[in-house]
Design a protein around this motif. Structure first.
Motif, PDB file in Angstrom:
ATOM      1  N   GLY A  83       0.776  -1.230   0.000  1.00 52.29           N
ATOM      2  CA  GLY A  83       0.000   0.000   0.000  1.00 52.29           C
ATOM      3  C   GLY A  83       0.809   1.282   0.000  1.00 52.29           C
ATOM      4  O   GLY A  83       0.239   2.371   0.000  1.00 52.29           O
ATOM      5  N   GLU A  84       2.132   1.172   0.013  1.00 53.97           N
ATOM      6  CA  GLU A  84       2.989   2.351   0.084  1.00 53.97           C
ATOM      7  C   GLU A  84       3.150   2.990  -1.295  1.00 53.97           C
ATOM      8  O   GLU A  84       3.363   2.301  -2.292  1.00 53.97           O
ATOM      9  CB  GLU A  84       4.362   1.952   0.647  1.00 53.97           C
ATOM     10  CG  GLU A  84       5.303   3.117   0.887  1.00 53.97           C
ATOM     11  CD  GLU A  84       6.622   2.685   1.507  1.00 53.97           C
ATOM     12  OE1 GLU A  84       7.182   3.453   2.305  1.00 53.97           O
ATOM     13  OE2 GLU A  84       7.097   1.561   1.185  1.00 53.97           O
ATOM     14  N   ASP A  85       3.077   4.301  -1.343  1.00 50.98           N
ATOM     15  CA  ASP A  85       3.345   5.042  -2.569  1.00 50.98           C
ATOM     16  C   ASP A  85       4.840   4.926  -2.892  1.00 50.98           C
ATOM     17  O   ASP A  85       5.678   5.059  -1.996  1.00 50.98           O
ATOM     18  CB  ASP A  85       2.957   6.511  -2.376  1.00 50.98           C
ATOM     19  CG  ASP A  85       3.218   7.342  -3.603  1.00 50.98           C
ATOM     20  OD1 ASP A  85       4.313   7.954  -3.691  1.00 50.98           O
ATOM     21  OD2 ASP A  85       2.347   7.374  -4.482  1.00 50.98           O
ATOM     22  N   PRO A  86       5.214   4.691  -4.157  1.00 50.98           N
ATOM     23  CA  PRO A  86       6.635   4.539  -4.494  1.00 50.98           C
ATOM     24  C   PRO A  86       7.503   5.736  -4.105  1.00 50.98           C
ATOM     25  O   PRO A  86       8.629   5.549  -3.640  1.00 50.98           O
ATOM     26  CB  PRO A  86       6.613   4.324  -6.005  1.00 50.98           C
ATOM     27  CG  PRO A  86       5.281   3.722  -6.280  1.00 50.98           C
ATOM     28  CD  PRO A  86       4.349   4.382  -5.304  1.00 50.98           C
ATOM     29  N   LEU A  87       7.009   6.958  -4.251  1.00 50.37           N
ATOM     30  CA  LEU A  87       7.807   8.125  -3.867  1.00 50.37           C
ATOM     31  C   LEU A  87       8.020   8.169  -2.361  1.00 50.37           C
ATOM     32  O   LEU A  87       9.119   8.490  -1.893  1.00 50.37           O
ATOM     33  CB  LEU A  87       7.162   9.422  -4.367  1.00 50.37           C
ATOM     34  CG  LEU A  87       7.894  10.709  -3.989  1.00 50.37           C
ATOM     35  CD1 LEU A  87       9.347  10.699  -4.480  1.00 50.37           C
ATOM     36  CD2 LEU A  87       7.149  11.922  -4.541  1.00 50.37           C
ATOM     37  N   VAL A  88       7.006   7.816  -1.601  1.00 50.48           N
ATOM     38  CA  VAL A  88       7.144   7.753  -0.136  1.00 50.48           C
ATOM     39  C   VAL A  88       8.205   6.712   0.216  1.00 50.48           C
ATOM     40  O   VAL A  88       9.048   6.930   1.088  1.00 50.48           O
ATOM     41  CB  VAL A  88       5.787   7.435   0.537  1.00 50.48           C
ATOM     42  CG1 VAL A  88       5.956   7.136   2.022  1.00 50.48           C
ATOM     43  CG2 VAL A  88       4.816   8.592   0.323  1.00 50.48           C
ATOM     44  N   CYS A  89       8.186   5.584  -0.478  1.00 48.50           N
ATOM     45  CA  CYS A  89       9.194   4.543  -0.260  1.00 48.50           C
ATOM     46  C   CYS A  89      10.592   5.059  -0.586  1.00 48.50           C
ATOM     47  O   CYS A  89      11.540   4.816   0.153  1.00 48.50           O
ATOM     48  CB  CYS A  89       8.868   3.323  -1.118  1.00 48.50           C
ATOM     49  SG  CYS A  89      10.092   2.001  -0.984  1.00 48.50           S
ATOM     50  N   ALA A  90      10.729   5.786  -1.701  1.00 40.19           N
ATOM     51  CA  ALA A  90      12.037   6.323  -2.097  1.00 40.19           C
ATOM     52  C   ALA A  90      12.584   7.261  -1.022  1.00 40.19           C
ATOM     53  O   ALA A  90      13.762   7.177  -0.654  1.00 40.19           O
ATOM     54  CB  ALA A  90      11.929   7.032  -3.440  1.00 40.19           C
ATOM     55  N   LYS A  91      11.736   8.123  -0.505  1.00 41.45           N
ATOM     56  CA  LYS A  91      12.171   9.051   0.548  1.00 41.45           C
ATOM     57  C   LYS A  91      12.582   8.286   1.803  1.00 41.45           C
ATOM     58  O   LYS A  91      13.590   8.609   2.443  1.00 41.45           O
ATOM     59  CB  LYS A  91      11.052  10.045   0.861  1.00 41.45           C
ATOM     60  CG  LYS A  91      10.798  11.018  -0.273  1.00 41.45           C
ATOM     61  CD  LYS A  91       9.631  11.945   0.028  1.00 41.45           C
ATOM     62  CE  LYS A  91       9.413  12.925  -1.122  1.00 41.45           C
ATOM     63  NZ  LYS A  91       8.317  13.873  -0.846  1.00 41.45           N
ATOM     64  N   ARG A  92      11.799   7.272   2.165  1.00 36.22           N
ATOM     65  CA  ARG A  92      12.098   6.454   3.346  1.00 36.22           C
ATOM     66  C   ARG A  92      13.420   5.719   3.170  1.00 36.22           C
ATOM     67  O   ARG A  92      14.269   5.720   4.067  1.00 36.22           O
ATOM     68  CB  ARG A  92      10.954   5.458   3.590  1.00 36.22           C
ATOM     69  CG  ARG A  92      11.214   4.465   4.720  1.00 36.22           C
ATOM     70  CD  ARG A  92      10.043   3.521   4.956  1.00 36.22           C
ATOM     71  NE  ARG A  92       9.584   2.791   3.791  1.00 36.22           N
ATOM     72  CZ  ARG A  92      10.184   1.716   3.267  1.00 36.22           C
ATOM     73  NH1 ARG A  92      11.312   1.256   3.808  1.00 36.22           N
ATOM     74  NH2 ARG A  92       9.669   1.100   2.228  1.00 36.22           N
ATOM     75  N   GLU A  93      13.608   5.096   2.017  1.00 37.18           N
ATOM     76  CA  GLU A  93      14.826   4.314   1.781  1.00 37.18           C
ATOM     77  C   GLU A  93      16.074   5.197   1.739  1.00 37.18           C
ATOM     78  O   GLU A  93      17.122   4.810   2.254  1.00 37.18           O
ATOM     79  CB  GLU A  93      14.706   3.512   0.483  1.00 37.18           C
ATOM     80  CG  GLU A  93      13.762   2.332   0.578  1.00 37.18           C
ATOM     81  CD  GLU A  93      14.246   1.223   1.508  1.00 37.18           C
ATOM     82  OE1 GLU A  93      15.460   1.119   1.782  1.00 37.18           O
ATOM     83  OE2 GLU A  93      13.392   0.451   1.978  1.00 37.18           O
ATOM     84  N   LEU A  94      15.981   6.381   1.124  1.00 32.16           N
ATOM     85  CA  LEU A  94      17.141   7.275   1.093  1.00 32.16           C
ATOM     86  C   LEU A  94      17.556   7.644   2.510  1.00 32.16           C
ATOM     87  O   LEU A  94      18.742   7.578   2.848  1.00 32.16           O
ATOM     88  CB  LEU A  94      16.832   8.535   0.278  1.00 32.16           C
ATOM     89  CG  LEU A  94      17.992   9.530   0.161  1.00 32.16           C
ATOM     90  CD1 LEU A  94      19.157   8.931  -0.626  1.00 32.16           C
ATOM     91  CD2 LEU A  94      17.519  10.833  -0.483  1.00 32.16           C
ATOM     92  N   LEU A  95      16.588   7.987   3.348  1.00 36.27           N
ATOM     93  CA  LEU A  95      16.891   8.340   4.733  1.00 36.27           C
ATOM     94  C   LEU A  95      17.433   7.136   5.500  1.00 36.27           C
ATOM     95  O   LEU A  95      18.464   7.234   6.180  1.00 36.27           O
ATOM     96  CB  LEU A  95      15.639   8.882   5.432  1.00 36.27           C
ATOM     97  CG  LEU A  95      15.805   9.226   6.910  1.00 36.27           C
ATOM     98  CD1 LEU A  95      16.842  10.326   7.106  1.00 36.27           C
ATOM     99  CD2 LEU A  95      14.467   9.625   7.509  1.00 36.27           C
TER     100      LEU A  95
END
Length: 187
Positions: A83-95
């Motif tokens: 259910g996660e938005d890909p951009l939200v995932c990208a921000k989470r993974e970068l951090l």
């Protein structure tokens, strides 16, 4: 137009159910009417981040990958949660992986990296306006973060020092974007 190439699922069975991977075995009807089996690994998708520092250098990682038994140079990346938005995932993974946050995010493209045996796709984003912070690695995650020039990245791809497909494709896109030849396609 492609109906003459399509295969139709007749039956499906879960043949392996692990904590991370599942394997499905389907029986399909081929375009000529015959039946065949197809085994594949369903995947929720992932993201790849192309982090560009203000000085033009790129953030990369060195991480041991157990299936091939070696350390790889890669762009930050990670699996999308249900259910996660890909951009939200990208921000989470970068951090999580690098400690950096970014103020400017652009969608670059979607790739399918293993079409013969998985439905996995990866959304690639370029991240700029980076600010350093504290990493939040997962408990079982061990990696080194470093920066390099775009020219170093290209030379490592060319020499075979980088063989990770998402990083190779990301480097080709970055080369075009940074030269002004291509623009991220956006969403």
């Amino acid at each position: 137009m492609d109906d003459h190439l399509k295969e139709t699922k007749i039956d499906s069975a879960l043949v392996y159910d692990g904590s991370f991977l599942k394997v499905i075995k389907d029986t399909v009807r081929l375009p000529n009417g015959n039946a065949a089996t197809r085994e594949y690994i369903p995947h929720p998708g992932a993201v790849v981040i192309l982090p560009v520092l203000d000085n033009g250098r790129l953030l990369l990682e060195r991480q041991y990958r157990y299936p091939v038994g070696q350390v790889f140079i890669e762009f930050p990346a990670g699996k999308i949660d249900p259910g996660e938005d890909p951009l939200v995932c990208a921000k989470r993974e970068l951090l999580e992986e690098t400690g950096y946050t970014a103020t400017d995010w652009k969608f670059v493209c979607k790739i399918h990296n293993a079409i013969a045996y998985s439905d996995e796709s990866l959304d690639i984003y370029i991240a700029r306006g980076l600010t350093a912070g504290e990493r939040k690695l997962d408990e079982e995650e061990f990696l080194d973060v470093f920066d390099c020039t775009p020219q170093e990245l290209t030379s490592w791809v060319r020499s075979g020092q980088i063989t990770d497909v998402k990083t190779i494709i990301g480097s080709f896109w970055l080369e075009k974007i940074l030269s002004g030849g291509w623009q991220p396609i956006g969403r």
